[in-house]
Structures are given as C-alpha cells and as structure tokens.
Design a protein around this motif. Structure first.
Motif, PDB file in Angstrom:
ATOM      1  N   THR A 163       0.844  -1.186   0.000  1.00  5.11           N
ATOM      2  CA  THR A 163       0.000   0.000   0.000  1.00  5.11           C
ATOM      3  C   THR A 163       0.881   1.238   0.000  1.00  5.11           C
ATOM      4  O   THR A 163       1.864   1.305   0.743  1.00  5.11           O
ATOM      5  CB  THR A 163      -0.941   0.032   1.222  1.00  5.11           C
ATOM      6  OG1 THR A 163      -0.214  -0.295   2.415  1.00  5.11           O
ATOM      7  CG2 THR A 163      -2.089  -0.937   1.049  1.00  5.11           C
ATOM      8  N   GLU A 170      -1.406   7.820  -0.695  1.00  2.31           N
ATOM      9  CA  GLU A 170      -2.592   7.889  -1.553  1.00  2.31           C
ATOM     10  C   GLU A 170      -3.548   6.718  -1.347  1.00  2.31           C
ATOM     11  O   GLU A 170      -4.565   6.618  -2.037  1.00  2.31           O
ATOM     12  CB  GLU A 170      -2.168   7.944  -3.033  1.00  2.31           C
ATOM     13  CG  GLU A 170      -1.328   9.151  -3.400  1.00  2.31           C
ATOM     14  CD  GLU A 170      -0.995   9.193  -4.890  1.00  2.31           C
ATOM     15  OE1 GLU A 170      -1.841   8.763  -5.699  1.00  2.31           O
ATOM     16  OE2 GLU A 170       0.114   9.649  -5.236  1.00  2.31           O
ATOM     17  N   ILE A 211      -3.162   3.686  -2.200  1.00  2.00           N
ATOM     18  CA  ILE A 211      -3.162   2.871  -3.420  1.00  2.00           C
ATOM     19  C   ILE A 211      -2.631   1.489  -3.070  1.00  2.00           C
ATOM     20  O   ILE A 211      -1.667   1.353  -2.305  1.00  2.00           O
ATOM     21  CB  ILE A 211      -2.281   3.528  -4.505  1.00  2.00           C
ATOM     22  CG1 ILE A 211      -2.964   4.771  -5.062  1.00  2.00           C
ATOM     23  CG2 ILE A 211      -1.962   2.547  -5.636  1.00  2.00           C
ATOM     24  CD1 ILE A 211      -2.088   5.588  -5.979  1.00  2.00           C
ATOM     25  N   ASN A 251      -8.147   2.873  -2.221  1.00  2.00           N
ATOM     26  CA  ASN A 251      -8.873   3.790  -3.104  1.00  2.00           C
ATOM     27  C   ASN A 251      -8.818   3.338  -4.557  1.00  2.00           C
ATOM     28  O   ASN A 251      -9.730   3.615  -5.345  1.00  2.00           O
ATOM     29  CB  ASN A 251      -8.295   5.205  -2.997  1.00  2.00           C
ATOM     30  CG  ASN A 251      -8.559   5.832  -1.647  1.00  2.00           C
ATOM     31  OD1 ASN A 251      -9.534   5.496  -0.981  1.00  2.00           O
ATOM     32  ND2 ASN A 251      -7.671   6.722  -1.221  1.00  2.00           N
ATOM     33  N   VAL A 252      -7.732   2.672  -4.920  1.00  2.00           N
ATOM     34  CA  VAL A 252      -7.517   2.202  -6.287  1.00  2.00           C
ATOM     35  C   VAL A 252      -6.520   1.058  -6.224  1.00  2.00           C
ATOM     36  O   VAL A 252      -5.748   0.959  -5.264  1.00  2.00           O
ATOM     37  CB  VAL A 252      -7.015   3.359  -7.191  1.00  2.00           C
ATOM     38  CG1 VAL A 252      -5.628   3.825  -6.767  1.00  2.00           C
ATOM     39  CG2 VAL A 252      -7.016   2.973  -8.661  1.00  2.00           C
ATOM     40  N   TYR A 295      -3.449  -0.899  -8.385  1.00  2.00           N
ATOM     41  CA  TYR A 295      -2.521  -1.002  -9.510  1.00  2.00           C
ATOM     42  C   TYR A 295      -2.035  -2.453  -9.551  1.00  2.00           C
ATOM     43  O   TYR A 295      -1.232  -2.863  -8.718  1.00  2.00           O
ATOM     44  CB  TYR A 295      -1.338  -0.045  -9.335  1.00  2.00           C
ATOM     45  CG  TYR A 295      -1.676   1.421  -9.494  1.00  2.00           C
ATOM     46  CD1 TYR A 295      -2.929   1.844  -9.946  1.00  2.00           C
ATOM     47  CD2 TYR A 295      -0.726   2.396  -9.202  1.00  2.00           C
ATOM     48  CE1 TYR A 295      -3.229   3.187 -10.093  1.00  2.00           C
ATOM     49  CE2 TYR A 295      -1.018   3.752  -9.356  1.00  2.00           C
ATOM     50  CZ  TYR A 295      -2.267   4.138  -9.794  1.00  2.00           C
ATOM     51  OH  TYR A 295      -2.559   5.478  -9.948  1.00  2.00           O
ATOM     52  N   ILE A 326      -5.491  -0.421 -14.543  1.00  2.00           N
ATOM     53  CA  ILE A 326      -5.816   0.078 -13.212  1.00  2.00           C
ATOM     54  C   ILE A 326      -7.258  -0.292 -12.857  1.00  2.00           C
ATOM     55  O   ILE A 326      -8.150  -0.256 -13.704  1.00  2.00           O
ATOM     56  CB  ILE A 326      -5.633   1.610 -13.168  1.00  2.00           C
ATOM     57  CG1 ILE A 326      -4.161   1.973 -13.371  1.00  2.00           C
ATOM     58  CG2 ILE A 326      -6.138   2.191 -11.851  1.00  2.00           C
ATOM     59  CD1 ILE A 326      -3.932   3.454 -13.596  1.00  2.00           C
ATOM     60  N   GLU A 372     -10.289   0.911 -10.850  1.00  2.00           N
ATOM     61  CA  GLU A 372     -10.787   2.137 -10.230  1.00  2.00           C
ATOM     62  C   GLU A 372     -11.852   1.867  -9.164  1.00  2.00           C
ATOM     63  O   GLU A 372     -12.143   2.740  -8.348  1.00  2.00           O
ATOM     64  CB  GLU A 372     -11.364   3.073 -11.298  1.00  2.00           C
ATOM     65  CG  GLU A 372     -10.369   3.456 -12.396  1.00  2.00           C
ATOM     66  CD  GLU A 372      -9.336   4.474 -11.944  1.00  2.00           C
ATOM     67  OE1 GLU A 372      -9.385   4.899 -10.767  1.00  2.00           O
ATOM     68  OE2 GLU A 372      -8.481   4.852 -12.766  1.00  2.00           O
TER      69      GLU A 372
END
Length: 293
Positions: A152, A156, A158, A192-193, A195, A201, A203
């Motif tokens: 993580t 952000e 992510i 949140n998103v 990768y 990606i 979303e």
C-alpha cells in the motif's frame, strides 16, 4: 477488449508504470512494473522477465529522463515474470539497489531464483520502505505463492496487488485456503484504487475484491453441484472444466484446471468429496458430509 497499456505511463507525480513487454496468455499485455517516489531515489516494484531488451530500454530512458536512482527493488513474488529482470538491472540501470523479497515458506521450494552474488534482503509483514514522497507498506498475502506480498502506498491509499488481483480476469493460486484469507485481508485495507501486476488500473477496488471472493465461492459451488448431480461418476479436473468453464477460451483451460484442482483439494479436506486413483489418475466423487468419528 481491454484498453491498450502504453509502454510507459506517468500515473501520478509519485508513480510511473513501465510495461514489462512480455505479453502472453498468463501475463496479459505484460508485467506492470512501477517506479514509486518523487525525489531522486525511487522504488522499483517488480522487474518483468529476464533479458527483455525493450523493457530495459524503456526503463533506462525513464531513469535518465527523470534523473533518478533506483534505491530499492521490491519483488512481489518469485515468479519469473516479476523477478527475472533483477539480474539485468542490478549494477546497470539500477546501480546498487537494495533488493527485497518475502521469504518462501519452509514447505515450499527454496529461494534460488537469483544468483547468490546478488544481495537479497527479506521483507517482513508490516514493514515500511520510504523514499522521498512515498511510503509503501508490505502486506504478506500468500495463496498465489507462499511469498506473495501486496503493497500500500500510504500517501494515496493505493494498493499494488501483484498477482493477487489482476486488471482483467481472475488469478491462479497455489493454495485456495490461504488465497481466500489474503483476499479478505486486502478487502479490510479498503484501498482507493488498485494497480495490478497485470492489466489495467482498477478504479473500483472494493467491488473487484468482492467479485474475486464471490467468484471463488461460486466456482466451488459449481464444482459441488456437478459432483452432486452425478454421484455415481468420477471426474478429473479437465472433465469439470469442460462442463463449468463453457465461456472460457480453450487455451486457458489448463489454468482453469489448475484452479479447479485446488478447489477439489479443499473440498476433499472438508470431507465433502473423495479422491481415488483410477489408472494412475486422480479422480473425485461426491460423498457428502462424513463423520470423522
């Protein structure tokens, strides 16, 4: 058709994605590798396959254009399309990086994917690696492999999911029980998103993770349903794939059979089905719940 992934994409001021240029049925458009950070020293997540000249050229151009140094190489797991490029990068594009990977389980094969001359460091669950503008936290998520980790990006929220969750389709795994636990752990992170290690990606990460969990539960029920409806018959993995995976392209059936076998092994442990050897081939049959008394 999935959107085409460019060779190099600046996803944010903290993240640059460099495609591994190693497309295939299991790697999709190729392995996604990521440069993470905002300062001179960056983290490279995964390295693609060994000896892929096009990937090395693209990564080298990014390093030169951004005027950066790869301080850390973090490998999500031992598979060749993630760790293979380390040998090519160390001492060249990445001058003297710290190489990180989680250690394989003692029940697994030893960690020997890299030459002993390369200084490999072992990740720990919960460990944080920091560079300017980025802090990544390590989460051990076995199942795809015993050493698999996701990361993580704390700034952000992510999630870099490696091969635990893909941008399209579903993932293969070595152990279904631990893989399901890992999916639930990722769900608790509420990214949140996402990768991913392969594909575009994601979303809508919560929806995707919940789909992965529901999909595996659905597959298990489909397998059980076939066996229950055919109690007198014995099935191997491919027999079940041909019945259940009717919408899956035939070239992906071996991967599907691999996953089906893990479902069968799980169901066998739960005493819901029985495995017998028929003409040197394992086959499964429904027996229902059995007492261990």
């Amino acid at each position: 058709m999935a959107a085409v992934i460019p060779a190099v994409t600046k996803l944010s001021n903290r993240i640059i994605r460099i495609l591994g240029c190693n497309p295939g049925p299991m790697t999709l458009q190729g392995t996604n590798t990521y440069l993470i950070g905002t300062g001179k020293n960056r983290i490279l997540l995964d390295t693609g396959d060994k000896d892929v000249t096009e990937y090395q050229k693209n990564l080298s151009e990014v390093v030169k254009a951004e005027q950066i140094n790869i301080e850390h190489i973090v490998v999500t797991h031992w598979h060749h399309d993630h760790i293979g490029g380390v040998e090519n990068l160390y001492g060249t594009i990445a001058k003297q990086p710290t190489i990180w990977k989680y250690r394989r389980d003692t029940s697994d094969a030893p960690d020997n994917e890299l030459p002993s001359t390369l200084p490999l460091n072992w990740l720990t669950d919960g460990q944080e690696i920091k560079v300017q503008g980025a802090t990544v936290k390590i989460h051990h998520t076995p199942g795809h492999t015993t050493d698999h980790v996701v990361l993580t990006l704390l700034e952000e929220n992510i999630l870099f999911s490696g091969d635990c969750i893909l941008g399209e389709g579903t993932a293969v795994f070595e152990d279904l029980y631990t893989y399901m636990k890992s999916l639930n752990r990722i769900l608790e992170l509420k990214p949140n998103v996402i990768y991913p290690g392969h594909g575009n990606i994601i979303e809508d990460p919560i929806k995707k993770i919940e789909y992965y969990i529901a999909h595996r539960n659905q597959r298990e029920q489909q397998i059980l349903d076939v066996l229950i409806k055919n109690k007198e018959k014995k099935f191997n993995e491919m027999d079940l794939v041909k019945i259940i995976y009717v919408e899956t392209p035939e070239h992906l059936w071996p991967a599907a059979a691999y996953n089906v076998r893990h479902h069968l092994e799980k169901l066998t442990k739960e005493n819901k089905i029985i495995c017998t050897n028929v003409d040197d081939e394992n086959k499964w049959q429904y027996i229902g719940s059995q007492s261990n008394l």
